[in-house]
Design a protein around this motif. Structure first.
Motif, PDB file in Angstrom:
ATOM      1  N   MET A   1       0.813  -1.222   0.000  1.00 46.04           N
ATOM      2  CA  MET A   1       0.000   0.000   0.000  1.00 46.04           C
ATOM      3  C   MET A   1       0.850   1.277   0.000  1.00 46.04           C
ATOM      4  SD  MET A   1      -3.259  -1.086   2.351  1.00 46.04           S
ATOM      5  CE  MET A   1      -2.622  -2.266   3.525  1.00 46.04           C
ATOM      6  N   ALA A   2       1.989   1.218  -0.698  1.00 41.94           N
ATOM      7  CA  ALA A   2       2.894   2.376  -0.799  1.00 41.94           C
ATOM      8  C   ALA A   2       2.143   3.598  -1.311  1.00 41.94           C
ATOM      9  CB  ALA A   2       4.067   2.049  -1.719  1.00 41.94           C
ATOM     10  N   GLY A   3       2.447   4.751  -0.737  1.00 39.33           N
ATOM     11  CA  GLY A   3       1.844   6.007  -1.170  1.00 39.33           C
ATOM     12  C   GLY A   3       0.556   6.360  -0.456  1.00 39.33           C
ATOM     13  N   LEU A   4      -0.069   5.384   0.210  1.00 40.65           N
ATOM     14  CA  LEU A   4      -1.303   5.674   0.929  1.00 40.65           C
ATOM     15  C   LEU A   4      -0.991   6.387   2.252  1.00 40.65           C
ATOM     16  CD1 LEU A   4      -3.457   2.426   0.469  1.00 40.65           C
ATOM     17  CD2 LEU A   4      -3.349   4.472  -0.959  1.00 40.65           C
ATOM     18  N   TRP A   5      -1.947   7.181   2.714  1.00 38.59           N
ATOM     19  CA  TRP A   5      -1.825   7.887   3.990  1.00 38.59           C
ATOM     20  C   TRP A   5      -2.450   7.033   5.077  1.00 38.59           C
ATOM     21  CZ3 TRP A   5       1.012  12.246   4.408  1.00 38.59           C
ATOM     22  CH2 TRP A   5       1.360  12.886   3.218  1.00 38.59           C
ATOM     23  N   GLU A   6      -1.792   6.975   6.232  1.00 38.54           N
ATOM     24  CA  GLU A   6      -2.272   6.124   7.317  1.00 38.54           C
ATOM     25  C   GLU A   6      -1.996   6.767   8.665  1.00 38.54           C
ATOM     26  OE1 GLU A   6      -0.029   2.464   7.313  1.00 38.54           O
ATOM     27  OE2 GLU A   6       1.849   3.511   7.711  1.00 38.54           O
ATOM     28  N   PHE A   7      -2.626   6.199   9.692  1.00 35.33           N
ATOM     29  CA  PHE A   7      -2.332   6.615  11.056  1.00 35.33           C
ATOM     30  C   PHE A   7      -1.033   5.925  11.471  1.00 35.33           C
ATOM     31  CE2 PHE A   7      -7.028   6.442  10.731  1.00 35.33           C
ATOM     32  CZ  PHE A   7      -7.267   7.810  10.805  1.00 35.33           C
ATOM     33  N   PRO A   8      -0.139   6.610  12.177  1.00 33.94           N
ATOM     34  CA  PRO A   8       1.089   5.964  12.642  1.00 33.94           C
ATOM     35  C   PRO A   8       0.772   4.758  13.519  1.00 33.94           C
ATOM     36  CG  PRO A   8       1.185   8.342  12.985  1.00 33.94           C
ATOM     37  CD  PRO A   8      -0.228   8.013  12.585  1.00 33.94           C
ATOM     38  N   GLY A   9       1.640   3.753  13.459  1.00 32.07           N
ATOM     39  CA  GLY A   9       1.463   2.552  14.275  1.00 32.07           C
ATOM     40  C   GLY A   9       2.078   1.358  13.582  1.00 32.07           C
ATOM     41  N   GLY A  10       1.643   0.173  13.966  1.00 28.92           N
ATOM     42  CA  GLY A  10       2.205  -1.022  13.364  1.00 28.92           C
ATOM     43  C   GLY A  10       1.730  -2.288  14.048  1.00 28.92           C
ATOM     44  N   LYS A  11       2.404  -3.390  13.742  1.00 24.66           N
ATOM     45  CA  LYS A  11       2.020  -4.707  14.245  1.00 24.66           C
ATOM     46  C   LYS A  11       2.351  -4.860  15.729  1.00 24.66           C
ATOM     47  CE  LYS A  11       2.887  -6.835   9.811  1.00 24.66           C
ATOM     48  NZ  LYS A  11       3.973  -7.333   9.003  1.00 24.66           N
ATOM     49  N   VAL A  12       1.481  -5.573  16.422  1.00 22.73           N
ATOM     50  CA  VAL A  12       1.738  -5.954  17.808  1.00 22.73           C
ATOM     51  C   VAL A  12       2.566  -7.234  17.762  1.00 22.73           C
ATOM     52  CG1 VAL A  12       0.701  -6.660  20.004  1.00 22.73           C
ATOM     53  CG2 VAL A  12      -0.422  -4.915  18.590  1.00 22.73           C
ATOM     54  N   GLU A  13       3.740  -7.208  18.375  1.00 25.55           N
ATOM     55  CA  GLU A  13       4.626  -8.379  18.386  1.00 25.55           C
ATOM     56  C   GLU A  13       4.194  -9.351  19.491  1.00 25.55           C
ATOM     57  OE1 GLU A  13       6.821  -8.753  16.065  1.00 25.55           O
ATOM     58  OE2 GLU A  13       6.893  -6.707  15.278  1.00 25.55           O
ATOM     59  N   ARG A  14       4.609 -10.607  19.347  1.00 22.64           N
ATOM     60  CA  ARG A  14       4.288 -11.636  20.343  1.00 22.64           C
ATOM     61  C   ARG A  14       4.763 -11.162  21.733  1.00 22.64           C
ATOM     62  NH1 ARG A  14       3.170 -16.984  19.987  1.00 22.64           N
ATOM     63  NH2 ARG A  14       3.763 -17.119  17.800  1.00 22.64           N
ATOM     64  N   GLY A  15       3.883 -11.276  22.718  1.00 25.79           N
ATOM     65  CA  GLY A  15       4.230 -10.907  24.094  1.00 25.79           C
ATOM     66  C   GLY A  15       4.053  -9.430  24.406  1.00 25.79           C
ATOM     67  N   GLU A  16       3.694  -8.628  23.416  1.00 26.29           N
ATOM     68  CA  GLU A  16       3.513  -7.188  23.603  1.00 26.29           C
ATOM     69  C   GLU A  16       2.039  -6.866  23.832  1.00 26.29           C
ATOM     70  OE1 GLU A  16       6.322  -4.015  21.197  1.00 26.29           O
ATOM     71  OE2 GLU A  16       4.904  -5.170  20.033  1.00 26.29           O
ATOM     72  N   THR A  17       1.770  -5.871  24.659  1.00 23.11           N
ATOM     73  CA  THR A  17       0.401  -5.366  24.756  1.00 23.11           C
ATOM     74  C   THR A  17       0.211  -4.382  23.601  1.00 23.11           C
ATOM     75  OG1 THR A  17       0.998  -3.452  26.119  1.00 23.11           O
ATOM     76  CG2 THR A  17       0.440  -5.509  27.290  1.00 23.11           C
ATOM     77  N   PRO A  18      -1.027  -4.107  23.198  1.00 20.26           N
ATOM     78  CA  PRO A  18      -1.244  -3.120  22.138  1.00 20.26           C
ATOM     79  C   PRO A  18      -0.633  -1.752  22.487  1.00 20.26           C
ATOM     80  CG  PRO A  18      -3.249  -4.376  22.489  1.00 20.26           C
ATOM     81  CD  PRO A  18      -2.285  -4.767  23.578  1.00 20.26           C
ATOM     82  N   GLU A  19      -0.760  -1.346  23.739  1.00 16.62           N
ATOM     83  CA  GLU A  19      -0.218  -0.038  24.145  1.00 16.62           C
ATOM     84  C   GLU A  19       1.304  -0.015  24.062  1.00 16.62           C
ATOM     85  OE1 GLU A  19      -4.205  -0.742  25.808  1.00 16.62           O
ATOM     86  OE2 GLU A  19      -2.350  -1.881  25.985  1.00 16.62           O
ATOM     87  N   ALA A  20       1.960  -1.094  24.502  1.00 16.79           N
ATOM     88  CA  ALA A  20       3.427  -1.161  24.423  1.00 16.79           C
ATOM     89  C   ALA A  20       3.882  -1.146  22.964  1.00 16.79           C
ATOM     90  CB  ALA A  20       3.945  -2.410  25.136  1.00 16.79           C
ATOM     91  N   ALA A  21       3.155  -1.841  22.100  1.00 16.94           N
ATOM     92  CA  ALA A  21       3.492  -1.859  20.675  1.00 16.94           C
ATOM     93  C   ALA A  21       3.375  -0.457  20.087  1.00 16.94           C
ATOM     94  CB  ALA A  21       2.572  -2.823  19.920  1.00 16.94           C
ATOM     95  N   LEU A  22       2.331   0.259  20.461  1.00 21.89           N
ATOM     96  CA  LEU A  22       2.133   1.603  19.918  1.00 21.89           C
ATOM     97  C   LEU A  22       3.220   2.557  20.402  1.00 21.89           C
ATOM     98  CD1 LEU A  22       0.388   3.187  18.052  1.00 21.89           C
ATOM     99  CD2 LEU A  22      -1.207   3.605  19.925  1.00 21.89           C
ATOM    100  N   ILE A  23       3.585   2.467  21.657  1.00 19.33           N
ATOM    101  CA  ILE A  23       4.658   3.302  22.206  1.00 19.33           C
ATOM    102  C   ILE A  23       5.963   3.022  21.447  1.00 19.33           C
ATOM    103  CG2 ILE A  23       6.118   3.645  24.249  1.00 19.33           C
ATOM    104  CD1 ILE A  23       3.445   3.235  25.898  1.00 19.33           C
ATOM    105  N   ARG A  24       6.263   1.726  21.206  1.00 16.33           N
ATOM    106  CA  ARG A  24       7.478   1.336  20.460  1.00 16.33           C
ATOM    107  C   ARG A  24       7.413   1.861  19.029  1.00 16.33           C
ATOM    108  NH1 ARG A  24       7.729  -2.352  16.948  1.00 16.33           N
ATOM    109  NH2 ARG A  24       5.960  -3.577  17.704  1.00 16.33           N
ATOM    110  N   GLU A  25       6.281   1.656  18.364  1.00 15.56           N
ATOM    111  CA  GLU A  25       6.138   2.084  16.974  1.00 15.56           C
ATOM    112  C   GLU A  25       6.275   3.610  16.834  1.00 15.56           C
ATOM    113  OE1 GLU A  25       5.917   0.501  14.129  1.00 15.56           O
ATOM    114  OE2 GLU A  25       5.512  -1.565  14.713  1.00 15.56           O
ATOM    115  N   LEU A  26       5.711   4.363  17.758  1.00 15.55           N
ATOM    116  CA  LEU A  26       5.801   5.827  17.676  1.00 15.55           C
ATOM    117  C   LEU A  26       7.238   6.306  17.862  1.00 15.55           C
ATOM    118  CD1 LEU A  26       2.526   6.823  19.520  1.00 15.55           C
ATOM    119  CD2 LEU A  26       3.012   6.960  17.071  1.00 15.55           C
ATOM    120  N   ARG A  27       8.001   5.610  18.693  1.00 11.33           N
ATOM    121  CA  ARG A  27       9.409   5.948  18.870  1.00 11.33           C
ATOM    122  C   ARG A  27      10.178   5.631  17.587  1.00 11.33           C
ATOM    123  NH1 ARG A  27      10.489   3.172  23.447  1.00 11.33           N
ATOM    124  NH2 ARG A  27       9.591   4.849  24.666  1.00 11.33           N
ATOM    125  N   GLU A  28       9.905   4.442  16.976  1.00 13.25           N
ATOM    126  CA  GLU A  28      10.605   4.020  15.759  1.00 13.25           C
ATOM    127  C   GLU A  28      10.210   4.849  14.541  1.00 13.25           C
ATOM    128  OE1 GLU A  28      10.782  -0.724  17.052  1.00 13.25           O
ATOM    129  OE2 GLU A  28       9.644  -0.129  15.290  1.00 13.25           O
TER     130      GLU A  28
END
Length: 135
Positions: A32-59
Protein backbone atom coordinates in the motif's frame (compact mmCIF):
# COMPACT_ATOMS: atom_id res chain seq x y z
CA UNK A 1 2.72 -16.63 14.66
CA UNK A 2 -0.22 -18.94 13.87
CA UNK A 3 -1.19 -18.48 10.22
CA UNK A 4 -4.90 -18.58 11.13
CA UNK A 5 -4.58 -16.11 14.00
CA UNK A 6 -5.71 -12.54 13.33
CA UNK A 7 -3.00 -9.96 12.75
CA UNK A 8 -3.30 -7.34 15.49
CA UNK A 9 -2.26 -3.86 14.38
CA UNK A 10 -2.33 -0.63 16.40
CA UNK A 11 -2.64 2.92 15.14
CA UNK A 12 -2.95 6.33 16.72
CA UNK A 13 -4.68 9.57 15.91
CA UNK A 14 -2.17 12.09 17.29
CA UNK A 15 -4.21 15.25 17.86
CA UNK A 16 -2.50 18.64 18.09
CA UNK A 17 -3.73 21.75 19.93
CA UNK A 18 -5.65 22.88 16.83
CA UNK A 19 -7.61 19.60 16.59
CA UNK A 20 -5.64 18.32 13.60
CA UNK A 21 -4.64 14.66 13.21
CA UNK A 22 -1.22 13.45 12.04
CA UNK A 23 -1.11 11.03 9.11
CA UNK A 24 1.94 9.53 7.44
CA UNK A 25 2.52 8.37 3.88
CA UNK A 26 3.62 4.77 3.36
CA UNK A 27 7.05 4.56 1.69
CA UNK A 28 7.81 2.96 -1.70
CA UNK A 29 8.49 -0.77 -1.51
CA UNK A 30 5.94 -1.41 1.25
CA UNK A 31 2.44 -2.80 0.80
CA UNK A 32 0.00 0.00 0.00
CA UNK A 33 2.89 2.38 -0.80
CA UNK A 34 1.84 6.01 -1.17
CA UNK A 35 -1.30 5.67 0.93
CA UNK A 36 -1.82 7.89 3.99
CA UNK A 37 -2.27 6.12 7.32
CA UNK A 38 -2.33 6.61 11.06
CA UNK A 39 1.09 5.96 12.64
CA UNK A 40 1.46 2.55 14.27
CA UNK A 41 2.20 -1.02 13.36
CA UNK A 42 2.02 -4.71 14.25
CA UNK A 43 1.74 -5.95 17.81
CA UNK A 44 4.63 -8.38 18.39
CA UNK A 45 4.29 -11.64 20.34
CA UNK A 46 4.23 -10.91 24.09
CA UNK A 47 3.51 -7.19 23.60
CA UNK A 48 0.40 -5.37 24.76
CA UNK A 49 -1.24 -3.12 22.14
CA UNK A 50 -0.22 -0.04 24.15
CA UNK A 51 3.43 -1.16 24.42
CA UNK A 52 3.49 -1.86 20.68
CA UNK A 53 2.13 1.60 19.92
CA UNK A 54 4.66 3.30 22.21
CA UNK A 55 7.48 1.34 20.46
CA UNK A 56 6.14 2.08 16.97
CA UNK A 57 5.80 5.83 17.68
CA UNK A 58 9.41 5.95 18.87
CA UNK A 59 10.60 4.02 15.76
CA UNK A 60 8.41 5.79 13.16
CA UNK A 61 8.17 9.34 14.48
CA UNK A 62 10.90 9.71 17.14
CA UNK A 63 8.39 10.71 19.83
CA UNK A 64 7.77 9.37 23.32
CA UNK A 65 4.26 8.64 24.57
CA UNK A 66 3.17 7.53 28.03
CA UNK A 67 0.63 4.70 28.18
CA UNK A 68 -1.71 6.90 30.29
CA UNK A 69 -1.94 9.31 27.31
CA UNK A 70 -3.30 6.62 24.95
CA UNK A 71 -7.11 6.57 24.91
CA UNK A 72 -8.75 3.61 23.10
CA UNK A 73 -10.98 5.08 20.39
CA UNK A 74 -12.22 2.56 17.80
CA UNK A 75 -11.29 -0.54 15.84
CA UNK A 76 -11.62 -2.04 12.38
CA UNK A 77 -11.75 -5.64 11.19
CA UNK A 78 -10.52 -6.28 7.65
CA UNK A 79 -9.51 -9.26 5.48
CA UNK A 80 -5.85 -8.87 4.52
CA UNK A 81 -4.89 -11.56 2.02
CA UNK A 82 -4.88 -14.91 3.84
CA UNK A 83 -4.87 -13.24 7.26
CA UNK A 84 -7.49 -11.19 9.02
CA UNK A 85 -6.41 -7.87 10.50
CA UNK A 86 -7.80 -6.25 13.63
CA UNK A 87 -6.82 -2.57 13.77
CA UNK A 88 -7.02 -0.94 17.21
CA UNK A 89 -6.95 2.86 17.06
CA UNK A 90 -6.12 5.14 19.97
CA UNK A 91 -6.28 8.89 20.39
CA UNK A 92 -3.30 10.71 21.89
CA UNK A 93 -3.10 14.43 22.64
CA UNK A 94 0.16 14.52 24.62
CA UNK A 95 3.65 13.35 23.65
CA UNK A 96 7.28 14.38 23.97
CA UNK A 97 9.28 15.39 20.91
CA UNK A 98 8.42 16.64 17.44
CA UNK A 99 7.11 13.98 15.02
CA UNK A 100 9.59 13.28 12.21
CA UNK A 101 9.04 10.95 9.20
CA UNK A 102 11.70 8.39 10.19
CA UNK A 103 10.10 5.55 8.19
CA UNK A 104 7.37 7.32 6.20
CA UNK A 105 7.74 9.32 2.99
CA UNK A 106 5.94 12.33 4.51
CA UNK A 107 3.84 13.54 7.43
CA UNK A 108 0.78 15.78 7.24
CA UNK A 109 -1.45 17.41 9.88
CA UNK A 110 -5.07 17.45 8.71
CA UNK A 111 -8.50 18.29 10.09
CA UNK A 112 -10.60 15.14 10.63
CA UNK A 113 -12.96 16.06 7.76
CA UNK A 114 -9.93 16.28 5.40
CA UNK A 115 -9.20 12.57 6.00
CA UNK A 116 -12.10 11.73 3.63
CA UNK A 117 -10.11 13.24 0.73
CA UNK A 118 -6.92 11.26 1.39
CA UNK A 119 -5.96 7.96 -0.24
CA UNK A 120 -6.01 5.68 2.83
CA UNK A 121 -5.93 1.89 3.40
CA UNK A 122 -9.40 0.26 3.32
CA UNK A 123 -9.34 -0.50 7.07
CA UNK A 124 -8.76 3.17 7.95
CA UNK A 125 -11.60 4.66 5.87
CA UNK A 126 -14.56 3.54 8.07
CA UNK A 127 -12.85 4.99 11.15
CA UNK A 128 -12.77 8.58 9.87
CA UNK A 129 -16.32 9.43 10.94
CA UNK A 130 -15.77 7.92 14.37
CA UNK A 131 -12.54 9.84 14.89
CA UNK A 132 -14.18 13.06 13.69
CA UNK A 133 -16.86 12.64 16.38
CA UNK A 134 -14.28 11.88 19.08
CA UNK A 135 -11.78 14.64 18.27
Amino acid sequence: MDKGAPLIVVGVALVDGDGRILVQQRPPGKAMAGLWEFPGGKVERGETPEAALIRELREELGIDVQQACLAPACFASEALGERHMILLVYICRKWTGIPQPLEATALKWVRPVELHGLDMPPADKPLIGLLDALV
